[in-house]
Enzyme design. Structure first.
Site, PDB file in Angstrom:
ATOM      1  N   GLU A  37     -15.340 -43.631  15.889  1.00 50.91           N
ATOM      2  CA  GLU A  37     -13.877 -43.623  15.980  1.00 50.91           C
ATOM      3  C   GLU A  37     -13.296 -42.323  15.439  1.00 50.91           C
ATOM      4  O   GLU A  37     -12.298 -41.813  15.960  1.00 50.91           O
ATOM      5  CB  GLU A  37     -13.303 -44.831  15.238  1.00 50.91           C
ATOM      6  CG  GLU A  37     -13.817 -46.186  15.711  1.00 50.91           C
ATOM      7  CD  GLU A  37     -13.695 -46.405  17.217  1.00 50.91           C
ATOM      8  OE1 GLU A  37     -12.778 -45.825  17.840  1.00 50.91           O
ATOM      9  OE2 GLU A  37     -14.518 -47.145  17.768  1.00 50.91           O
ATOM     10  N   GLY A  87     -15.045 -53.280  18.615  1.00 49.48           N
ATOM     11  CA  GLY A  87     -15.624 -52.827  17.360  1.00 49.48           C
ATOM     12  C   GLY A  87     -14.663 -51.922  16.616  1.00 49.48           C
ATOM     13  O   GLY A  87     -14.514 -51.987  15.402  1.00 49.48           O
ATOM     14  N   GLY A  88     -14.005 -51.057  17.360  1.00 52.86           N
ATOM     15  CA  GLY A  88     -13.016 -50.160  16.778  1.00 52.86           C
ATOM     16  C   GLY A  88     -12.090 -49.641  17.860  1.00 52.86           C
ATOM     17  O   GLY A  88     -12.445 -49.620  19.039  1.00 52.86           O
ATOM     18  N   MET A  89     -10.905 -49.242  17.464  1.00 46.62           N
ATOM     19  CA  MET A  89      -9.950 -48.627  18.377  1.00 46.62           C
ATOM     20  C   MET A  89      -9.417 -47.383  17.703  1.00 46.62           C
ATOM     21  O   MET A  89      -8.878 -47.436  16.595  1.00 46.62           O
ATOM     22  CB  MET A  89      -8.812 -49.596  18.718  1.00 46.62           C
ATOM     23  CG  MET A  89      -7.784 -49.022  19.685  1.00 46.62           C
ATOM     24  SD  MET A  89      -8.514 -48.628  21.285  1.00 46.62           S
ATOM     25  CE  MET A  89      -7.586 -47.152  21.709  1.00 46.62           C
ATOM     26  N   GLU A  90      -9.545 -46.249  18.400  1.00 50.09           N
ATOM     27  CA  GLU A  90      -9.332 -44.936  17.814  1.00 50.09           C
ATOM     28  C   GLU A  90      -7.874 -44.543  17.695  1.00 50.09           C
ATOM     29  O   GLU A  90      -7.529 -43.353  17.866  1.00 50.09           O
ATOM     30  CB  GLU A  90     -10.080 -43.883  18.637  1.00 50.09           C
ATOM     31  CG  GLU A  90      -9.585 -43.713  20.074  1.00 50.09           C
ATOM     32  CD  GLU A  90     -10.270 -44.618  21.091  1.00 50.09           C
ATOM     33  OE1 GLU A  90     -10.190 -44.320  22.294  1.00 50.09           O
ATOM     34  OE2 GLU A  90     -10.876 -45.629  20.681  1.00 50.09           O
ATOM     35  N   ASN A  91      -6.984 -45.458  17.392  1.00 50.36           N
ATOM     36  CA  ASN A  91      -5.574 -45.105  17.260  1.00 50.36           C
ATOM     37  C   ASN A  91      -5.436 -43.934  16.278  1.00 50.36           C
ATOM     38  O   ASN A  91      -5.935 -44.005  15.155  1.00 50.36           O
ATOM     39  CB  ASN A  91      -4.782 -46.313  16.751  1.00 50.36           C
ATOM     40  CG  ASN A  91      -4.927 -47.500  17.669  1.00 50.36           C
ATOM     41  OD1 ASN A  91      -4.778 -47.405  18.874  1.00 50.36           O
ATOM     42  ND2 ASN A  91      -5.253 -48.655  17.101  1.00 50.36           N
ATOM     43  N   TYR A 120     -20.320 -44.418  28.106  1.00 53.76           N
ATOM     44  CA  TYR A 120     -20.708 -44.125  26.725  1.00 53.76           C
ATOM     45  C   TYR A 120     -22.066 -43.410  26.669  1.00 53.76           C
ATOM     46  O   TYR A 120     -22.165 -42.262  26.244  1.00 53.76           O
ATOM     47  CB  TYR A 120     -20.796 -45.418  25.910  1.00 53.76           C
ATOM     48  CG  TYR A 120     -19.483 -46.102  25.643  1.00 53.76           C
ATOM     49  CD1 TYR A 120     -18.853 -45.999  24.400  1.00 53.76           C
ATOM     50  CD2 TYR A 120     -18.865 -46.882  26.614  1.00 53.76           C
ATOM     51  CE1 TYR A 120     -17.651 -46.642  24.136  1.00 53.76           C
ATOM     52  CE2 TYR A 120     -17.664 -47.524  26.362  1.00 53.76           C
ATOM     53  CZ  TYR A 120     -17.058 -47.407  25.121  1.00 53.76           C
ATOM     54  OH  TYR A 120     -15.873 -48.045  24.878  1.00 53.76           O
ATOM     55  N   ARG A 163     -15.016 -60.417  18.965  1.00 54.29           N
ATOM     56  CA  ARG A 163     -15.384 -59.097  19.508  1.00 54.29           C
ATOM     57  C   ARG A 163     -16.015 -59.281  20.884  1.00 54.29           C
ATOM     58  O   ARG A 163     -17.065 -59.901  21.038  1.00 54.29           O
ATOM     59  CB  ARG A 163     -16.352 -58.410  18.549  1.00 54.29           C
ATOM     60  CG  ARG A 163     -16.617 -56.956  18.873  1.00 54.29           C
ATOM     61  CD  ARG A 163     -17.400 -56.321  17.741  1.00 54.29           C
ATOM     62  NE  ARG A 163     -17.908 -54.998  18.111  1.00 54.29           N
ATOM     63  CZ  ARG A 163     -18.681 -54.252  17.322  1.00 54.29           C
ATOM     64  NH1 ARG A 163     -19.015 -54.702  16.124  1.00 54.29           N
ATOM     65  NH2 ARG A 163     -19.116 -53.075  17.735  1.00 54.29           N
ATOM     66  N   LYS A 206     -17.699 -57.440  22.868  1.00 55.38           N
ATOM     67  CA  LYS A 206     -19.066 -56.959  23.028  1.00 55.38           C
ATOM     68  C   LYS A 206     -20.081 -58.054  22.717  1.00 55.38           C
ATOM     69  O   LYS A 206     -21.150 -58.126  23.348  1.00 55.38           O
ATOM     70  CB  LYS A 206     -19.284 -55.765  22.103  1.00 55.38           C
ATOM     71  CG  LYS A 206     -20.727 -55.297  22.015  1.00 55.38           C
ATOM     72  CD  LYS A 206     -20.889 -54.224  20.960  1.00 55.38           C
ATOM     73  CE  LYS A 206     -22.355 -53.855  20.781  1.00 55.38           C
ATOM     74  NZ  LYS A 206     -22.535 -52.805  19.745  1.00 55.38           N
TER      75      LYS A 206
END
Length: 603
Positions: A303, A275-279, A388, A557, A559
């Site tokens: 994120e 869903g997202g990657m917190e780079n 989580y 995705r 998930k």
């Protein structure tokens, strides 16, 4: 040479990261300078990685790095960072405790830098090379990296453990019609030169080093925020994430100053596996978040929260993953409360609790533990709702026991104390004891962290709107209420609560009734559509099958993919359908998703 290597791999004074062959307890990499060319024809990154090193133990003779499938041309050593001479690989490759290929380099006493000339292999798990047809614009190719958890080693030779933090700089050469962006300081004027330079001055773990090259545009969202996307997506993305500057301001009020200068978002191609990657400085976000009504903006809140929990303070090993994600889900809910109100935050918390309960009901007890044992297992085995949602519930429990004001003071102190450090669960427990718990048994720390399941006093969100919707779902499932009598004027969260409250065997007739009244097969919200399609498979609701096939082939995705394929293969007919869909979809999936779905469908 072998005795030296044996000495190097002797038991370290602290718990070793079982997923890395590196030896930061002896020699630690502090900075990485990349000089890479992206060859889209060969689907290859090639060039050099120059590593600055510090000896933790004086005269340590060997630097151990992680690498997977890299074609290494040469290794050079420097004592001053400018003049290099040929170095010696003493074990390349060799099997290590992590079962990965390791790169062992002999170090002279005066060594300060190591330069490695290399090229990525054809199966680099962090890289996905997309043809123009696989992008939103259909005109230009695109490359992106996904380094978490232990895939950075497939495109950079480094110490691929979250326990090691590095600064980095990079020069990336690309085709002149494409833009390169990284998890670093980016030039937002984005002139297309084919030669781009980057610098990340804050120290980060290897899994947060990220690169994307493609036909990208930038739109500002506020003084410190903006969004990158392909031209055909940029307007929709800017509208969807218009609140990001407000969310960032709310974060700072809650958790202290934002320490990464800018916060930008990059909308990824549909194949992005998460869903997202917190780079840091540049979140990579799935286009499945673009619902058109800001109903999935919690993804951005999540994120962005990682800028404190995960990026600023990181888990030191992957068994400590809950320190990243449990904190982040807790922070996410606090952000949603501050920006969108308590009712929405409570609703999302209740949905998260329900999801956790469903997953744990089918899970081994060993995987229900926050401080999970991953010995002999890949980090992905810990990628469940437990770190989580259970992690967030633990922090919510601490807030309830000690009060929000006191817990917030603890949180801010925690982020300051461990800023730009990677820690283990034991270090968190020690800090918690010293600064909040002080021997108080009400915290129940041992049960929360080291035992399976949920403690009996685990917090339960009070979401009255969702409770009413769940009640209607039960009445509908038993036939007491017809679809036409349902309100249906629900938010996406309410629809999720309704669909998740239905029994999996609700029946194709009931599915048809709902679809006729509310057109759920045509839902534009990816989360709602996913649950609807899962129910459609379980109940043999054929009218949704064309949309299912489209959903599985248009996005990657993990998930969404994993549960849908798992539900399909429960029947003989479903197995055939899964195999047919996967044969078409597989070339467009990221290696992370392919690894997961291969094990389910067995192509």
């Amino acid at each position: 040479m072998l005795p030296m290597l044996g000495l190097l791999l002797a038991a370290p004074p602290v718990e070793r990261d079982l997923h890395s062959a590196s030896n930061p307890e002896h020699v630690r990499v502090t900075h990485i300078d990349l000089d890479l060319t992206a060859d889209f024809e060969k689907k290859q990154l090639r060039g050099t990685a120059t590593l600055k090193i510090e000896r933790v133990i004086e005269d340590s003779p060997v630097l151990m790095l992680d690498q997977r499938g890299l074609k290494i041309s040469s290794v050079e050593i420097s004592s001053d960072g400018s003049t290099f001479s040929p170095g010696t690989q003493i074990a390349s490759p060799t099997k290590s405790v992590s079962e990965e290929n390791a790169l062992a380099i002999q170090l002279p006493k005066d060594a300060k830098s190591v330069r490695i000339t290399y090229a990525t292999g054809p199966d680099a798990t962090a890289l996905q090379w997309l043809t123009p047809e696989q992008t939103a614009g259909k005109k230009h190719p695109l490359l992106f990296t996904q380094s978490q958890a232990i895939d950075a080693r497939s495109w950079i030779p480094l110490q691929d453990t979250p326990g090691v933090r590095v600064t980095y700089s990079a020069r990336i050469r690309t085709p002149k019609n494409l833009l390169a962006v990284m998890s670093a300081a980016n030039d937002r004027k984005h002139e297309l030169t084919g030669d781009y330079k980057f610098e990340m001055k804050q120290a980060i773990p290897a899994y947060l080093i990220a690169l994307c090259i493609g036909d990208l545009e930038f739109r500002p969202l506020g003084p410190r925020t903006g969004v990158y996307a392909e031209p055909s997506v940029i307007a929709k993305a800017a509208a969807e994430f218009a609140d990001v500057e407000e969310i960032l301001t709310a974060c700072e009020k809650l958790f202290g100053p934002y320490r990464w200068d800018r916060y930008d978002i990059l909308i990824m191609p549909p194949s992005f596996p998460f869903g997202g990657m917190e780079n840091p400085r540049l979140t990579f976000a799935s286009p499945t978040a673009l619902a058109g009504d800001k109903s999935l903006v919690s993804l951005v809140a999540h994120e962005l929260a990682h800028s404190w929990s995960g990026n600023l303070v990181s888990n030191a090993t992957w068994r400590d993953f809950w320190l990243n994600e449990g904190f982040t889900v807790y922070l996410e809910r606090r952000i949603m409360e501050a920006v969108y109100g308590k009712e929405r935050a409570e609703a999302e918390a209740l949905l998260g609790r329900r999801s956790l309960e469903r997953e744990m009901a089918a899970m081994e007890k060993r995987d229900q533990i926050l401080h999970i044992d991953l010995k002999g297992r890949p980090p992905v085995d810990g990628l469940t709702d437990v770190p989580y949602e259970k992690g967030a519930l633990f922090l919510k429990h601490l807030e309830a026991v000690y009060g929000r004001e006191k817990f917030d003071a603890f949180l801010n102190g925690y982020f300051d104390h461990f800023a730009f450090k990677s820690i283990r669960t034991g270090e968190f427990v020690d800090y918690l004891e010293q600064h909040l718990v002080h021997g108080d048994t009400k915290a129940n720390v041992k049960e929360w962290l080291f035992e399976p399941g949920l403690p009996k006093n685990a917090p339960l969100a009070n979401a009255k709107a969702l409770a009413q919707v769940e009640s209607q779902a039960k009445a509908f499932a038993t036939g007491e209420v017809k679809a036409a009598a349902l309100s249906g004027k629900w938010t996406a969260l309410e629809w999720l609560a309704f669909l998740n409250a239905l029994p999996m065997d609700v029946g194709a007739g009931r599915m048809k009734e709902l679809d006729a009244a509310f057109a759920l097969t045509k839902s534009g919200n990816s989360e709602v559509l996913f649950v609807w399609l899962l129910l459609s498979i379980a109940n043999g609701y054929e009218p949704s099958m064309p949309r299912l096939e489209l959903f599985l082939t248009e996005q990657g995705r993990r998930k969404f993919l994993k549960p849908l394929y798992e539900e399909l293969v429960k029947t003989s007919a479903g197995k055939a359908k899964a195999a047919a869909i996967y044969k078409v979809a597989r070339p467009g999936y990221h290696p992370v998703s392919i690894e997961t779905i291969d094990a389910i469908v067995k192509p």
